[in-house]
Scaffold this active site. Structure first.
Site, short mmCIF file in Angstrom:
data_model
loop_
_atom_site.label_atom_id
_atom_site.label_comp_id
_atom_site.label_asym_id
_atom_site.label_seq_id
_atom_site.Cartn_x
_atom_site.Cartn_y
_atom_site.Cartn_z
CG MET A 1 54.02 126.16 60.61
SD MET A 1 54.46 125.79 62.34
CE MET A 1 55.31 124.21 62.11
CG HIS B 1 57.35 124.34 70.92
ND1 HIS B 1 57.70 124.35 69.58
CD2 HIS B 1 57.97 123.27 71.45
CE1 HIS B 1 58.50 123.33 69.33
NE2 HIS B 1 58.68 122.65 70.46
C1 GAR Z 1 49.80 123.38 67.35
O1 GAR Z 1 49.93 122.09 67.89
C2 GAR Z 1 50.95 124.25 67.78
O2 GAR Z 1 51.39 123.99 69.09
C3 GAR Z 1 51.99 123.88 66.78
O3 GAR Z 1 51.32 123.73 65.56
C4 GAR Z 1 49.97 123.35 65.84
C5 GAR Z 1 49.07 124.34 65.15
O4 GAR Z 1 47.74 123.91 65.19
N1 GAR Z 1 53.01 124.85 66.70
C6 GAR Z 1 54.26 124.61 66.31
O5 GAR Z 1 54.65 123.52 65.99
C7 GAR Z 1 55.16 125.83 66.29
N2 GAR Z 1 56.48 125.45 65.93
P1 GAR Z 1 46.55 124.93 64.98
O6 GAR Z 1 46.83 125.65 63.65
O7 GAR Z 1 45.33 124.08 64.90
O8 GAR Z 1 46.55 125.86 66.14
#
Ligand code: GAR
Length: 209
Positions: A90, A109
């Site tokens: 992030m 994404h």
């Molecule tokens: C996931 O849903 C990913 O697609 C999203 O954050 C989550 C992370 O989950 N990514 C974003 O929003 C990028 N801007 P995780 O840590 O369990 O993989």
């Protein structure tokens, strides 16, 4: 196999799906490093449990973005990393870092890009009333969530969905989509050329289709 770093900031469920996929003997990449910008990211412990090398580069320890990214780049180089998967990472990356890893860094994404770039994608999808939502894996370019698309999965929005129920339905798809996309860039069947993704048949180790 290609040496891959997964960059995380939190839970790391996509990271786990990449580690699991890459543990198959015929997978063209290995997860050689998990790097977090947050010392408290839950994913770090899950990576350690899987026996993967971990690194923490806390952005709060660095006065500027450039300084933070130089530190990340040094660790990535140290580990001989060839490809980067952003998985719930992030931090916005500078043009310097993105260009340095051009064609070698991908992101997942939680929307069908180019719809809903940025954060709170599921909330915004529900507000807009779209009936199909999903997830996208793309090459990272300087503009946020705007890179050339490697793979997408679509998911229906169901009456009564909440942000949480929709996110959960999409996350299931993320966990199979991201390993597929990593396979494609690792075996060369998806490449970034002149700002576009070129797809070709992948070749197995015997050099036959
Ligand atoms: C996931 O849903 C990913 O697609 C999203 O954050 C989550 C992370 O989950 N990514 C974003 O929003 C990028 N801007 P995780 O840590 O369990 O993989």
């Amino acid at each position: 196999p290609r040496r891959v770093a997964v960059l995380i900031s939190g839970r790391g469920s996509n990271m786990v799906s990449l580690i699991e996929a890459a543990s198959a003997p015929d997978f063209p990449a290995e997860i050689a490093l998990v790097l977090s910008n947050r010392p408290d990211a839950a994913g770090l412990e899950r990576a350690r449990q899987a026996g993967i090398a971990t690194a923490i580069i806390d952005h709060k320890d660095h006065p500027t973005r450039e300084d933070f990214e130089q530190a990340m780049d040094a660790v990535l180089t140290e580990h001989g990393i060839e490809f980067i998967c952003l998985a719930g990472f992030m931090r916005v990356l500078t043009d310097w870092f993105v260009e340095r890893w051009a064609g070698r860094m991908i992101n997942i994404h939680p929307s069908l890009l180019p719809l809903f770039r940025g954060v709170h994608t599921h909330r915004r999808a529900l507000e807009e009333g779209v009936l199909i939502h999903g997830c996208t894996v793309h090459f990272v370019v300087p503009e946020l969530d705007a890179g050339p698309i490697i793979a997408q999965a679509a998911v229906p929005v169901i009456p009564g969905d909440t942000e949480e129920s929709l996110a959960a339905r999409i996350l299931v798809q993320e966990h199979s989509l991201y390993p597929q996309a990593l396979r494609m860039i690792s075996d060369g069947s998806a490449r970034l050329e002149n700002g576009r993704v070129v797809f070709s048949e992948s070749w197995n180790s015997e050099g036959a289709l």
